[in-house]
Design an enzyme around this catalytic site. Structure first.
Site, PDB file in Angstrom:
ATOM      1  N   GLU A 119       0.757  -0.941   0.061  1.00 56.52           N
ATOM      2  CA  GLU A 119      -0.079  -0.075  -0.125  1.00 56.52           C
ATOM      3  C   GLU A 119       0.631   1.031   0.024  1.00 56.52           C
ATOM      4  O   GLU A 119       0.685   1.770   0.586  1.00 56.52           O
ATOM      5  CB  GLU A 119      -0.783  -0.188   1.480  1.00 56.52           C
ATOM      6  CG  GLU A 119      -2.137  -1.238   1.151  1.00 56.52           C
ATOM      7  CD  GLU A 119      -3.320  -1.251   2.089  1.00 56.52           C
ATOM      8  OE1 GLU A 119      -2.590  -0.401   3.309  1.00 56.52           O
ATOM      9  OE2 GLU A 119      -3.509  -2.668   2.659  1.00 56.52           O
TER      10      GLU A 119
ATOM     11  N   ASN B 129       2.108  -5.075  -3.254  1.00 55.04           N
ATOM     12  CA  ASN B 129       0.606  -5.132  -2.760  1.00 55.04           C
ATOM     13  C   ASN B 129      -0.279  -3.847  -2.213  1.00 55.04           C
ATOM     14  O   ASN B 129      -0.033  -3.447  -1.744  1.00 55.04           O
ATOM     15  CB  ASN B 129       0.389  -6.062  -1.262  1.00 55.04           C
ATOM     16  CG  ASN B 129      -0.756  -7.389  -1.589  1.00 55.04           C
ATOM     17  OD1 ASN B 129      -1.244  -8.317  -1.921  1.00 55.04           O
ATOM     18  ND2 ASN B 129      -1.188  -6.261  -0.158  1.00 55.04           N
TER      19      ASN B 129
ATOM     20  N   HIS C 220     -10.404  -6.127  -2.842  1.00 54.01           N
ATOM     21  CA  HIS C 220     -11.379  -5.315  -1.655  1.00 54.01           C
ATOM     22  C   HIS C 220     -13.030  -5.238  -2.447  1.00 54.01           C
ATOM     23  O   HIS C 220     -12.196  -3.232  -2.549  1.00 54.01           O
ATOM     24  CB  HIS C 220     -10.928  -4.856  -0.318  1.00 54.01           C
ATOM     25  CG  HIS C 220      -9.534  -5.603   0.686  1.00 54.01           C
ATOM     26  ND1 HIS C 220     -10.430  -6.349   1.032  1.00 54.01           N
ATOM     27  CD2 HIS C 220      -8.689  -5.016   1.208  1.00 54.01           C
ATOM     28  CE1 HIS C 220      -9.056  -7.466   1.814  1.00 54.01           C
ATOM     29  NE2 HIS C 220      -7.958  -6.448   1.616  1.00 54.01           N
TER      30      HIS C 220
ATOM     31  N   GLU D 190      -6.383 -11.019  -1.252  1.00 55.29           N
ATOM     32  CA  GLU D 190      -7.190 -10.317  -0.111  1.00 55.29           C
ATOM     33  C   GLU D 190      -8.606 -10.085  -0.585  1.00 55.29           C
ATOM     34  O   GLU D 190      -9.195  -9.548  -0.478  1.00 55.29           O
ATOM     35  CB  GLU D 190      -6.295  -9.206   0.122  1.00 55.29           C
ATOM     36  CG  GLU D 190      -5.090  -9.218   0.902  1.00 55.29           C
ATOM     37  CD  GLU D 190      -4.709  -7.759   1.740  1.00 55.29           C
ATOM     38  OE1 GLU D 190      -5.344  -7.073   2.418  1.00 55.29           O
ATOM     39  OE2 GLU D 190      -3.480  -7.525   1.667  1.00 55.29           O
TER      40      GLU D 190
ATOM     41  N   ASP E 147     -12.373  -9.530  -1.052  1.00 49.78           N
ATOM     42  CA  ASP E 147     -13.667 -10.152  -0.028  1.00 49.78           C
ATOM     43  C   ASP E 147     -14.228  -8.894  -0.951  1.00 49.78           C
ATOM     44  O   ASP E 147     -14.166  -8.006  -1.918  1.00 49.78           O
ATOM     45  CB  ASP E 147     -13.626  -9.867   1.206  1.00 49.78           C
ATOM     46  CG  ASP E 147     -12.968  -8.405   1.572  1.00 49.78           C
ATOM     47  OD1 ASP E 147     -13.094  -7.395   0.637  1.00 49.78           O
ATOM     48  OD2 ASP E 147     -12.082  -8.094   2.377  1.00 49.78           O
TER      49      ASP E 147
HETATM   50  O1  9MR Z   1      -8.117  -7.597   9.071  1.00 49.40           O
HETATM   51  C1  9MR Z   1      -6.657  -7.014   9.176  1.00 49.40           C
HETATM   52  C2  9MR Z   1      -7.672  -6.144  10.267  1.00 49.40           C
HETATM   53  O2  9MR Z   1      -7.405  -6.852  11.087  1.00 49.40           O
HETATM   54  C3  9MR Z   1      -6.283  -5.562  10.876  1.00 49.40           C
HETATM   55  O3  9MR Z   1      -6.637  -4.420  12.055  1.00 49.40           O
HETATM   56  C4  9MR Z   1      -6.038  -4.281   9.807  1.00 49.40           C
HETATM   57  C5  9MR Z   1      -5.491  -2.856  10.511  1.00 49.40           C
HETATM   58  O4  9MR Z   1      -4.386  -2.429   9.426  1.00 49.40           O
HETATM   59  O5  9MR Z   1      -5.614  -4.539   8.458  1.00 49.40           O
HETATM   60  C6  9MR Z   1      -6.500  -5.721   8.116  1.00 49.40           C
HETATM   61  O6  9MR Z   1      -6.165  -6.130   7.534  1.00 49.40           O
HETATM   62  C7  9MR Z   1      -4.862  -5.472   5.836  1.00 49.40           C
HETATM   63  C8  9MR Z   1      -4.276  -6.054   5.432  1.00 49.40           C
HETATM   64  O7  9MR Z   1      -3.340  -6.628   6.247  1.00 49.40           O
HETATM   65  C9  9MR Z   1      -4.152  -4.810   4.071  1.00 49.40           C
HETATM   66  N1  9MR Z   1      -4.597  -4.609   3.694  1.00 49.40           N
HETATM   67  C10 9MR Z   1      -5.750  -4.460   4.245  1.00 49.40           C
HETATM   68  C11 9MR Z   1      -6.256  -5.553   5.196  1.00 49.40           C
HETATM   69  C12 9MR Z   1      -7.501  -5.147   5.840  1.00 49.40           C
HETATM   70  O8  9MR Z   1      -8.041  -4.110   6.262  1.00 49.40           O
END
Ligand code: 9MR
Length: 458
Positions: A159, A202, A241, A276, A278
């Site tokens: 990101e 990513n 997402h 990732e 959804d």
């Molecule tokens: O699913 C993850 C969540 O439990 C955390 O609180 C969050 C914190 O930033 O990160 C989520 O996972 C993220 C992933 O690491 C990167 N892409 C977006 C995902 C969803 O937010």
């Protein structure tokens, strides 16, 4: 609705092969078995709750039965692996790697250089470029070194691009303190430690087009530069997402756009992975059966990219069940393929059936022709008998499906894209399939027994 997930069961099925002379027994089909036949990876994260034993037993059972690639939701991030300077914490990551090895799964590492989930101590050095470079290098060398040879692919940078203007994200400690060269350096350092790992950039919103105003367009230019400069980047992870098309008023992403990105990356010899996925609905709306079916078709459209594009090999979903999902925080709901009670949703069926029905074009013979299922074409006969070890069998004559071994079966018929086209409950002996001529997949479920096979109605 059946409470347990019978497709995931251990029932064995027998298929009469093409000539009608041979019979062969194969394990009942799962996403995993079908992914392996198609030589792709289909997976889901291990949710954070799994790491402290906070999930019901059937969660893990489903996970290892259905998936062949895994990633930790939070446990390999910077704050989890180096919570204080120079003190590394690998316990949870080790637990996942052990689980993956025990179950023959591919492992993704997520993520090395990201602006989020960075512990506070790193921010103390935000104005000290030389120190920050040392911090990032030391982190990568330790973490990647610890799992060297055990993690198949890493999200090296996550990101780093801004959401709006296509430019680097400015509020990253790495970007502010080091400049965009932190990205190039992170790839070089990771590759130096584990030269066999696949290294990915990513990000999200990459399904929104590859023009110069979109994130993917900006990224593509960077990938061209990295490749030209010999930076060891092997893959782009598209988080994907996305929101259901009918509730997202600003919907601008699409599977076609993501496919275009895959094709551009192929020219650079770089892979695309869906990392990732959804597909949520807006929070608060009532989600109907037809909404869930449409959601299944969107899942299927993204899967088609993985099946059809030679440089796309991974279909990873950001969660297993809607009960444990980060999506609420994004004002979305029900974006995964199992419902809150861990029952498979229509999206699960769409994916399963598409994996079952996909046949690579003749000239390319798929990603690896040696792995293709030799029984792939045997269902095109009008009448065929199938039997499974748990004594469920079906026999088709015209449109009448005769079932033996069932006391109270549910019969479902899907088209080749995994759309449900017919279903009947409480079937004992036979059922008339009210469908047009064509190729279909029939699934029979009776208690814990299940049988799935292709049929042709002429
Ligand atoms: O699913 C993850 C969540 O439990 C955390 O609180 C969050 C914190 O930033 O990160 C989520 O996972 C993220 C992933 O690491 C990167 N892409 C977006 C995902 C969803 O937010």
């Amino acid at each position: 609705m059946m409470s347990n997930h019978s497709i995931a069961g251990l029932a064995l099925c027998a298929t009469l092969l093409g000539t009608g002379l041979t019979s062969a027994f194969a394990a009942d089909e799962t996403l995993r078995s079908l992914a392996e036949k198609n030589n792709i990876y289909v997976g889901a994260i291990l949710n954070s709750q799994w790491f402290n034993g906070g999930l019901p037993g059937n969660y893990e059972q489903i996970h290892k039965t259905q998936f062949n690639i895994v990633v930790a939701e939070n446990e390999m991030k910077f704050d989890a692996t180096e919570p204080s300077e120079g003190r590394f914490s690998y316990g949870n990551g080790d637990k996942m790697v052990k689980y993956a090895k025990a179950n023959g799964m591919r492992v993704r590492g997520h993520a090395l250089a990201w602006h989020s989930q960075v512990p506070n101590w790193v921010n103390n050095y935000k104005n000290d470029k030389q120190k920050l470079l040392k911090v990032l290098k030391n982190h990568i060398e330790n973490v990647v070194g610890h799992w060297k040879g055990q993690i198949d692919e890493w999200d090296v940078v996550n990101e780093a691009i801004s959401n709006n203007e296509p430019q680097w994200r400015s509020y990253s400690v790495w970007y502010q303190g080091i400049g965009p060269e932190f990205i190039d350096s992170a790839f070089v350092w990771t590759h130096a430690v584990d030269p066999d790992a696949e290294l990915c950039y990513n990000d999200y919103n990459l399904e929104q087009g590859i023009n110069s105003k979109a994130k993917a367009g900006f990224l593509l230019e960077q990938v061209k530069r990295w490749v030209a400069n010999g930076i060891p980047i092997h893959c782009v992870g598209s988080q994907t997402h996305v929101e259901d098309t009918t509730t997202d008023k600003h919907f601008i992403g699409s599977p076609d756009s993501l496919r275009s990105l895959a094709k551009e990356l192929a020219k650079l010899n770089v892979k695309l992975k869906i990392t990732e996925l959804d597909i949520g609905f807006k929070s608060g709306i009532n989600v109907s059966k037809s909404d869930l079916e449409r959601q299944g078709q969107t899942f299927r459209q993204y899967l088609d990219i993985v099946l059809e594009e030679p440089n796309v090999d991974t279909y990873l979903i950001w969660g297993v069940s809607d009960r444990w999902s980060w999506l609420g925080g994004l004002n979305r709901q029900q974006g995964l393929i199992y419902d809150e009670s861990l029952n498979p949703k229509p999206a699960f069926d769409s994916i399963l059936v598409r994996l079952q029905t996909y046949e690579p074009p003749q000239d390319t013979a798929g990603k690896d022709s040696t792995k293709k299922d030799s029984t792939a074409n045997d269902s095109t006969d009008a009448i065929k008998t199938f039997a499974n070890m748990s004594s469920l069998s079906m026999h088709l004559s015209d449109r009448t499906l005769f079932i033996t071994g069932a006391t109270d079966a549910k019969v479902e018929v899907f088209d080749m894209q995994g759309r449900p086209v017919f279903s009947a409950k409480n079937v004992k002996g036979s059922v008339n399939l009210k469908v047009a001529d064509g190729l279909y997949v029939v699934r029979i479920r009776d208690g814990s027994k299940s049988l799935m096979q292709r049929i042709s109605i002429k």
